[in-house]
Design a protein around this motif. Structure first.
Motif, PDB file in Angstrom:
ATOM      1  N   GLY A  31      -3.691   1.703   9.483  1.00 36.28           N
ATOM      2  CA  GLY A  31      -4.534   1.020   8.497  1.00 36.28           C
ATOM      3  C   GLY A  31      -4.665   1.985   7.093  1.00 36.28           C
ATOM      4  O   GLY A  31      -4.803   1.473   6.380  1.00 36.28           O
ATOM      5  N   GLN A  32      -4.139   3.379   7.493  1.00 34.13           N
ATOM      6  CA  GLN A  32      -4.252   4.050   6.120  1.00 34.13           C
ATOM      7  C   GLN A  32      -3.151   3.586   5.124  1.00 34.13           C
ATOM      8  O   GLN A  32      -3.236   3.431   3.957  1.00 34.13           O
ATOM      9  CB  GLN A  32      -3.773   5.726   6.367  1.00 34.13           C
ATOM     10  CG  GLN A  32      -3.756   6.307   5.145  1.00 34.13           C
ATOM     11  CD  GLN A  32      -5.109   6.571   4.326  1.00 34.13           C
ATOM     12  OE1 GLN A  32      -6.280   6.642   4.861  1.00 34.13           O
ATOM     13  NE2 GLN A  32      -5.209   6.538   2.945  1.00 34.13           N
ATOM     14  N   SER A  33      -2.053   3.283   5.602  1.00 35.07           N
ATOM     15  CA  SER A  33      -0.883   2.553   4.944  1.00 35.07           C
ATOM     16  C   SER A  33      -1.124   1.257   4.328  1.00 35.07           C
ATOM     17  O   SER A  33      -0.741   0.885   3.431  1.00 35.07           O
ATOM     18  CB  SER A  33       0.570   2.408   5.592  1.00 35.07           C
ATOM     19  OG  SER A  33       0.288   1.359   6.684  1.00 35.07           O
ATOM     20  N   LEU A  34      -2.188   0.667   4.944  1.00 35.03           N
ATOM     21  CA  LEU A  34      -2.523  -0.736   4.642  1.00 35.03           C
ATOM     22  C   LEU A  34      -3.500  -0.760   3.368  1.00 35.03           C
ATOM     23  O   LEU A  34      -4.092  -1.707   2.849  1.00 35.03           O
ATOM     24  CB  LEU A  34      -3.017  -1.678   5.866  1.00 35.03           C
ATOM     25  CG  LEU A  34      -1.964  -2.087   6.609  1.00 35.03           C
ATOM     26  CD1 LEU A  34      -2.603  -2.852   7.880  1.00 35.03           C
ATOM     27  CD2 LEU A  34      -0.811  -2.853   6.068  1.00 35.03           C
ATOM     28  N   SER A  35      -4.303   0.542   3.433  1.00 35.04           N
ATOM     29  CA  SER A  35      -5.429   0.323   2.539  1.00 35.04           C
ATOM     30  C   SER A  35      -5.152   0.001   1.054  1.00 35.04           C
ATOM     31  O   SER A  35      -6.035  -0.353   0.264  1.00 35.04           O
ATOM     32  CB  SER A  35      -6.103   1.815   2.664  1.00 35.04           C
ATOM     33  OG  SER A  35      -5.333   2.844   2.054  1.00 35.04           O
ATOM     34  N   GLY A  36      -3.963   0.338   0.466  1.00 34.55           N
ATOM     35  CA  GLY A  36      -3.727  -0.173  -0.690  1.00 34.55           C
ATOM     36  C   GLY A  36      -2.760  -1.314  -0.796  1.00 34.55           C
ATOM     37  O   GLY A  36      -2.579  -1.924  -2.088  1.00 34.55           O
TER      38      GLY A  36
END
Length: 133
Positions: A100-105
């Protein structure tokens, strides 16, 4: 009824059936810190209703992920705690959080790429000439 993708990986499908149910992930993540009473669990999750929380806890119990323990004495209480199998969810939770962190941007990057490719494609198109009948 058999799902279309069950033949691919039944263990993955079983895990997704558990994770995909509303509130299950939050319930198991909340119980990571230790046993909680029903009211404490509901206070941590906040927006889940009594009936839904009760149904999710029963389902997780049947699957062997949560243990329900009655605490004797006036007043009688009930605590919920993760089983050994339920504690295995921590690794899944952390992996999904990293993803999810990698998808945030990702939406912003995808939008920027789309704008750039649209500009490039409009520059390479030939301008229409005068129309003739």
């Amino acid at each position: 009824m058999r799902r279309v993708c069950e033949h691919i990986c039944p263990r993955f499908q079983l895990a997704m059936d558990i994770i995909a149910r509303p509130w299950n992930g939050l319930i198991m993540a909340s119980l990571e810190e230790g046993p909680l009473r029903f009211g404490e669990l509901q206070a941590r999750i906040q927006h889940v209703g009594d009936r839904m929380l009760s149904a999710r806890l029963k389902d997780l119990q049947l699957r062997g992920l949560v243990e329900r323990r009655v605490i004797p004495g006036p007043p009688v209480g009930v605590e919920y705690e993760l089983t050994a199998a339920g504690r295995g969810f921590r690794a899944v939770f952390e992996a999904v959080a990293r993803w999810g962190q990698s998808l945030s941007g990702a939406p912003a990057r995808a939008k920027a790429r789309t704008k750039a490719s649209t500009k490039a494609s409009t520059k390479t198109r030939a301008k229409p000439g005068p129309r003739t009948r």
